[in-house]
Write a protein that holds these residues in place. Structure first.
Motif, mmCIF file in Angstrom:
data_model
loop_
_atom_site.group_PDB
_atom_site.id
_atom_site.type_symbol
_atom_site.label_atom_id
_atom_site.label_comp_id
_atom_site.label_asym_id
_atom_site.label_seq_id
_atom_site.Cartn_x
_atom_site.Cartn_y
_atom_site.Cartn_z
ATOM 1 N N ILE A 1 -0.948 -55.618 10.305
ATOM 2 C CA ILE A 1 -1.048 -54.874 12.294
ATOM 3 C C ILE A 1 -0.934 -53.208 11.055
ATOM 4 O O ILE A 1 -0.296 -52.462 12.332
ATOM 5 N N ALA A 2 -0.827 -52.644 10.111
ATOM 6 C CA ALA A 2 -0.835 -51.873 9.658
ATOM 7 C C ALA A 2 -2.235 -51.166 10.366
ATOM 8 O O ALA A 2 -2.666 -51.657 10.212
ATOM 9 N N ARG A 3 -2.109 -50.141 10.339
ATOM 10 C CA ARG A 3 -3.848 -49.332 10.639
ATOM 11 C C ARG A 3 -3.447 -47.289 10.114
ATOM 12 O O ARG A 3 -2.968 -47.206 10.377
ATOM 13 N N ALA A 4 -4.491 -46.639 10.776
ATOM 14 C CA ALA A 4 -4.555 -45.522 10.243
ATOM 15 C C ALA A 4 -4.255 -44.639 11.776
ATOM 16 O O ALA A 4 -3.957 -45.457 12.791
ATOM 17 N N LEU A 5 -3.425 -43.457 11.370
ATOM 18 C CA LEU A 5 -2.749 -42.957 12.471
ATOM 19 C C LEU A 5 -4.120 -42.883 13.264
ATOM 20 O O LEU A 5 -5.089 -41.972 13.406
ATOM 21 N N GLY A 6 -3.888 -42.247 14.354
ATOM 22 C CA GLY A 6 -4.768 -42.242 15.386
ATOM 23 C C GLY A 6 -5.632 -43.499 16.424
ATOM 24 O O GLY A 6 -6.616 -43.231 16.927
ATOM 25 N N ASP A 7 -5.459 -44.231 15.022
ATOM 26 C CA ASP A 7 -6.661 -45.186 15.181
ATOM 27 C C ASP A 7 -5.864 -46.590 16.124
ATOM 28 O O ASP A 7 -5.482 -47.304 14.973
ATOM 29 N N ASP A 8 -7.014 -46.621 17.765
ATOM 30 C CA ASP A 8 -6.425 -47.439 18.555
ATOM 31 C C ASP A 8 -7.057 -48.674 18.738
ATOM 32 O O ASP A 8 -7.264 -49.501 19.824
ATOM 33 N N GLN B 1 6.572 -47.149 20.116
ATOM 34 C CA GLN B 1 5.624 -48.871 20.212
ATOM 35 C C GLN B 1 6.253 -50.141 21.719
ATOM 36 O O GLN B 1 5.568 -50.311 22.080
ATOM 37 N N ALA B 2 7.374 -49.826 21.868
ATOM 38 C CA ALA B 2 8.023 -50.556 22.830
ATOM 39 C C ALA B 2 6.839 -50.441 24.024
ATOM 40 O O ALA B 2 7.331 -51.313 24.828
ATOM 41 N N ALA B 3 6.284 -49.422 23.828
ATOM 42 C CA ALA B 3 6.369 -48.774 25.241
ATOM 43 C C ALA B 3 4.930 -49.236 25.266
ATOM 44 O O ALA B 3 4.327 -48.727 26.393
ATOM 45 N N GLY B 4 3.719 -49.498 23.987
ATOM 46 C CA GLY B 4 2.811 -49.724 24.170
ATOM 47 C C GLY B 4 2.322 -48.071 23.866
ATOM 48 O O GLY B 4 0.759 -47.965 23.647
ATOM 49 N N GLU B 5 2.651 -46.622 23.502
ATOM 50 C CA GLU B 5 2.704 -45.870 23.181
ATOM 51 C C GLU B 5 2.344 -45.708 22.173
ATOM 52 O O GLU B 5 2.129 -46.229 20.969
ATOM 53 N N GLU B 6 1.276 -44.597 20.632
ATOM 54 C CA GLU B 6 1.403 -44.738 19.883
ATOM 55 C C GLU B 6 2.341 -44.474 18.735
ATOM 56 O O GLU B 6 3.557 -43.731 19.504
ATOM 57 N N HIS B 7 1.925 -45.175 17.135
ATOM 58 C CA HIS B 7 2.876 -45.251 16.586
ATOM 59 C C HIS B 7 3.077 -43.930 15.893
ATOM 60 O O HIS B 7 2.462 -44.560 14.899
ATOM 61 N N THR B 8 3.235 -43.629 15.575
ATOM 62 C CA THR B 8 3.960 -42.365 14.208
ATOM 63 C C THR B 8 4.886 -43.218 13.199
ATOM 64 O O THR B 8 5.628 -44.013 13.338
ATOM 65 N N PRO B 9 4.521 -41.719 12.134
ATOM 66 C CA PRO B 9 5.952 -42.075 10.671
ATOM 67 C C PRO B 9 6.879 -42.129 11.580
ATOM 68 O O PRO B 9 7.141 -42.935 10.823
ATOM 69 N N ALA B 10 6.979 -41.836 12.704
ATOM 70 C CA ALA B 10 8.619 -41.154 13.085
ATOM 71 C C ALA B 10 9.365 -42.856 13.152
ATOM 72 O O ALA B 10 9.546 -43.191 13.036
#
Length: 733
Positions: free
Chosen positions: A158-165, A184-193
């Motif tokens: 489930i890895a992906r490029a940043l900003g690609d949903d 991520q638990a909220a279904g929002e953007e997952h960044t390196p942080a």
């Protein structure tokens, strides 16, 4: 470690001749292979039935790209790939070592020195991914392989490029709840942080043997990840000071991988010197096993292809159990030059639990009929049992829940959004579930679950004076039109205790609910729980006629057998379940219309009406121990230490027979025997054993894993097996 090839598996992928199966899952099958030059590799290929789907092909390509980005230093090298093939495949390095969660179970929590070394190297691995604008999104202990050269990051499904949903369902939380970031638990953007947040959770697990947000249902974990503080109890003070900022709810306040790596230190240590001795021994054992593997292929069944060799497909967005790479290189001198593999394995290192079958033109009568991936979290002491209906079996816990045809294993529905475990029950005709979709205070609501699609319907009943979102709410059992539940009143936890614990000010009740009349029949107050206590009020419940039989648990963990009148809730009697067995071993219930046969205190029968001892089986040796019993057709069956299965008349306690032949000394007393049609099944040290039901005739081995839990499904003539990450069906003979 390896399973034989199926009769219809390919002989070769690219330059690699296939030797064995390493595992199989919802997306594909993973093989061990060797090239003509002697290179050992693992080869992952997609299931043919999903290979034509462009979404799955894109996922497979992205997974391959991410594996190439991470490379051999921090992951498994990619040797070759056939992405344009009709069924795409990928060949990778075979890393030798256990996943991190297995390493902790094997050798105990890692010392601080080892944890800092693991963390520093994983920071470098993530930095390499993030520099290529890729985020992992599912970092957890089972996705980190511990090799003698260092930890390796794997499973980029489930890895992906940043900003690609584009490959994620809107608003969904793809990943593993216990190690998700709040965003991520909220279904929002997952960044390196978000990967940094997950890494800190992984290091807490490595240090303490548990995650930073406790245990429980996925819904509980998602809530705590978003709103509760991490539990760093047991983490050394210096390490806790480093990891604490990584758990900031605001991703902008977390350190970068570079900053975290500098604070951890430990990157220059010889990694093998940090590992406990049991882990080093396990690495050596795994290395030796690779080179002993010889090709073996199961014969085809007479007249048709072997069904069930590929687990059922898992829809996009549902997490898979474990896609591992197991890798090469060892300071112990057990390195296999260029060895490598991806393996979709079971929770405890097993892989597909299909054992070699005898040769011959027809499949043996005892052989596996189907197998599917069925996901359970690593948290509960005992995963929930399947829900068994005549034409439906429901497996899975909180993600990847599936309704299956019990005869064929065919998926009838999957991922319905219903949480199982202590939140769902069946009366054999219908399925009832608590409404567990909201985490704010709301009414206790019971809904029907559609048998055709697994979807929850409109509520049967809502009790607005009970808070349905509290931890400790349970559905216990169902009978006819009545459902028995535990409901609570009081505040919703929102502090450091999280939701996986009781809280001061809550009051609890045992409830009987009439779903047809849509009303509460009665409620009985239950003892208060201290704030922070996690023990549920009940471990098991069944109904026999007008009697509700319960295994009740105190806040201190003591268990009692309690019997109540189903019409009024009045307690008829109770009796302590004194035993040295774990509480969940005492929780098995066996009863008929006259007696209850407890799972503690020996093999005996208690009268349902008053709890008096009707009989006690005394034919065993002094001090003999017994498994939990099973009862069917007037006979009680149990496994006795040193003797195997014993059959006792349910009415009088008179012995019927004792298992004949050898092998009884390996019998497992932790699970009840399973009564079939002509045989009764018991677990042994290495596999399942079948004993003749008529007279206890010589037991014979069944090609089924001993570690699984088994359930009879007479309507389909299937023996249902539940392993750590799979469900399977065998003939019920």
């Amino acid at each position: 470690m390896f399973s034989p090839l199926a009769h219809d598996d390919p002989d070769q992928l690219g330059a690699y001749h296939l030797i064995a199966r390493l595992g199989s899952g919802g997306m594909g099958t993973v093989y061990l292979g060797r090239s003509d030059t002697g290179r050992v590799a693992a080869l992952k290929t997609m299931h043919a039935r999903i290979a034509a789907d462009p979404v799955f092909r894109t996922r497979f390509r992205l997974e391959t790209d991410a594996a190439r980005v991470i490379g051999g230093e921090h992951g498994a090298r990619v040797f070759d790939a056939g992405l344009g093939h009709e069924t795409p495949w990928l060949a990778t390095e075979y890393l030798i070592g256990p996943p991190l969660d297995d390493a902790v179970r094997l050798g105990g929590p890692l010392p601080e020195r080892a944890v800092r070394a693991v963390g520093a190297r994983l920071c470098a691995a993530l930095a390499q991914l993030h520099d290529s604008e890729v985020v992992h999104r599912d970092l957890k202990p089972s996705n980190i392989m511990v090799t003698a050269d260092g930890p390796k990051v794997i499973d980029f499904g489930i890895a992906r490029a940043l900003g690609d949903d584009r490959l994620t369902r809107a608003g969904s939380a793809a990943g593993t709840p216990a190690f998700m970031s709040p965003e991520q638990a909220a279904g929002e953007e997952h960044t390196p942080a978000g990967d940094v947040f997950a890494l800190a959770g992984v290091l807490v697990h490595a240090t303490t043997g548990r995650g930073p947000f406790g245990v429980g249902q996925a819904a509980d974990l998602l809530y705590r990840v978003r709103y509760a503080e991490p539990d760093l109890t047991g983490v050394p003070a210096g390490l806790a000071a480093v990891l604490g900022p990584c758990f900031a709810k605001d991703p902008r306040q977390r350190p970068t991988t570079g900053e975290l790596r500098a604070r951890l230190g430990g990157a220059e240590q010889d990694f093998a010197d940090c590992l406990p001795e049991p882990v080093l021994v396990d690495i050596a054992r795994r290395a030796a096993g690779v080179w002993r593997a010889e090709p073996h292929r199961l014969p085809p069944p007479a007249g048709h292809g072997l069904p069930g060799t590929e687990p059922d497909g898992t829809p996009a967005g549902v997490s898979r159990r474990r896609l591992l790479s197991v890798g090469a290189g060892s300071a112990l001198g057990v390195a296999a030059a260029g060895a490598g593999a991806w393996a979709l394995l079971g929770r405890r290192g097993g892989g597909t639990p299909v054992r070699p079958a005898p040769t011959g033109s027809a499949r043996p009568a005892w052989d596996l009929r189907w197998q599917v991936v069925a996901e359970y979290t690593d948290q509960p002491p005992v995963p929930p049992a399947p829900l068994l209906l005549d034409r439906l079996v429901v497996v899975g816990e909180s993600v990847g829940v599936k309704g299956l045809d019990p005869a064929s294993g065919k998926s009838l529905w999957a991922d319905p959004g219903v949480y199982f475990g202590h939140l769902t029950v069946t009366d054999g005709r219908r399925i009832h579930a608590l409404d567990y979709t909201a985490h704010e205070a709301g009414p206790l609501s019971v809904r029907p679950v559609g048998l055709a699609d697994g979807r929850p319907g409109d509520p049967f009943l809502e009790l607005k004076d009970f808070n349905g979102g509290l931890y400790g709410t349970q559905l216990l059992c169902a009978s006819g039109t009545a459902v028995y539940a535990v409901g609570g009143r009081g505040p919703q936890p929102a502090d450091r205790l999280g939701t996986n614990a009781f809280r001061k000010g809550q009051t609890w009740h045992l409830l009987a609910l009439d779903l047809d009349a849509r009303k509460k029949l009665w409620d009985v107050p239950l003892p208060a729980r201290p704030a922070g206590n996690e023990r549920l009020h009940f471990l098991a419940a069944q109904v026999s006629g007008e009697r509700l039989v319960l295994v009740q648990q105190s806040a201190e963990g003591a268990t009692r057998l309690v019997v109540r009148d189903t019409g009024t809730g009045r307690q008829l009697w109770s009796r302590p379940l004194d035993s040295g067995q774990p509480a969940f071993d005492r929780a098995h219930l066996a009863l008929d219309d006259r007696h209850v046969y407890p799972s503690a205190g020996g093999l005996l029968a208690l009268a349902l009406d008053d709890g008096e001892v009707a009989w006690r089986y005394g034919k065993g040796a002094p001090g003999a121990a017994y498994s939990p019993p099973a009862v069917q057709d007037g006979v009680v069956y149990a496994v006795e230490s040193g003797r195997g299965v014993v059959a006792v008349d349910a009415g009088s306690g008179a012995p019927r027979w004792t298992e004949k032949g050898g092998g009884a000394t390996t019998a497992d007393l932790g699970a009840p025997p399973v009564v079939g049609i002509a045989y009764v099944y018991r677990r042994a040290s290495s596999r399942l054993a079948a004993v003749a039901l008529a007279d206890g005739g010589t037991s014979r081995p069944v090609n089924a894993a001993a570690a699984a839990r088994y359930f009879a499904h007479p309507a389909s003539r299937r023996l249902i097996a539940l392993g750590g990450s799979y469900a399977a069906g065998y003939p019920l003979l």
